[in-house]
Design a protein around this motif. Sequence first.
Motif, PDB file in Angstrom:
ATOM      1  N   THR A 167       0.825  -1.200   0.000  1.00 24.33           N
ATOM      2  CA  THR A 167       0.000   0.000   0.000  1.00 24.33           C
ATOM      3  C   THR A 167       0.862   1.255   0.000  1.00 24.33           C
ATOM      4  OG1 THR A 167      -1.686  -1.198   1.253  1.00 24.33           O
ATOM      5  CG2 THR A 167      -1.858   1.200   1.214  1.00 24.33           C
ATOM      6  N   GLY A 168       0.599   2.132  -0.973  1.00 23.90           N
ATOM      7  CA  GLY A 168       1.312   3.398  -1.040  1.00 23.90           C
ATOM      8  C   GLY A 168       2.735   3.308  -1.547  1.00 23.90           C
ATOM      9  N   GLN A 169       3.126   2.151  -2.076  1.00 16.75           N
ATOM     10  CA  GLN A 169       4.496   1.978  -2.562  1.00 16.75           C
ATOM     11  C   GLN A 169       4.475   1.440  -3.991  1.00 16.75           C
ATOM     12  OE1 GLN A 169       6.964  -0.357   0.074  1.00 16.75           O
ATOM     13  NE2 GLN A 169       5.968   0.446   1.905  1.00 16.75           N
TER      14      GLN A 169
END
Length: 332
Positions: A167-169
């Motif tokens: 998540t978010g990467q």
Amino acid sequence: MRADRLVSLVLLLRRRGRLTADTLARELEVSTRTVLRDIEALSAAGVPVYAERGRHGGFELLPGFRTELTGLNHDETLALLTAHSRRGRQTFGLGSALTSALRKVVDALPESHQATASEAARRFLVEPATDLLSRRPATEEVPGTTMAEIRRSVLAGHRLRIHYAATGQAPRWRTVDPIGLVTVRDRSYLLATRSGADRTYRLSRVLAAAELPEPAQRPDAVDLDRIWRERCAQFLSEDHITVLVRVNAERREDLLNTVVAVRTALPDADGRLRMEVTYQDLRHAEWGLWQLGTDAEALAPASLRAALHRRAAAMAARYRTTVPGPDGNEPP
């Protein structure tokens, strides 16, 4: 009933080797005396079961003994056919294998049994594609080739290379030592270690996978239930927000669909449920409880109550006045 128990007794000895009469009695949920009578009946029928005396003694089958035990009773067959549901077909990419196994099981049954079991199974529906509100559940698809690589690596005890989108990467490749696979509430996870540290990967975020030839660094024995409990406890101890909420009992499942985890759930005096739940952060909690309207009330923390109050006040202000018509006048 006794025939089913005799089959179960033989299967236990075949799969687990030497077992004491007390152990067999616990597994079969009968008395030790009943087990001894069943052992005598098996011996009389030509099944080569023998007793080993002494401290480490018990009952055992002669090495190499094999027999075809294909007789399933009605409820056993029904349980297998019911398991062959939409959800079951999706689990860990084993849908085609489950279909093939069920085909073989049904084919081995007497014709009369085939008809009654198949008809009975049609009366059970497990986890249909939509609920009563016509909502389709969120399904997490994993490509078949990716799932096959993961499954082979787990079972063979080989290291695994995965292209994972956290998540978010940005997605990147990781080499892990797989421990096992877990599915819960329609989500599947790979439990693994990476450089000796515990890691849990959501399978829907694995974009590609490749089994490696070198052996995984993991213990020979594994207790997935214990490992999952420990990782859940660790996850809940991280930077999440705990919310005390009172919710109408009929909206319990809707609440569960928005939370990360449930810590406690107790009936309240007014018939509603008082639950302590976990959200990712304050914004997530505000969003989740807003979905339930007045059917749920956040009791704590105060910051969440304040956030919901501000949102409700803004919504009330938006709808306080009548929307003008196309000519600029209020509609009649």
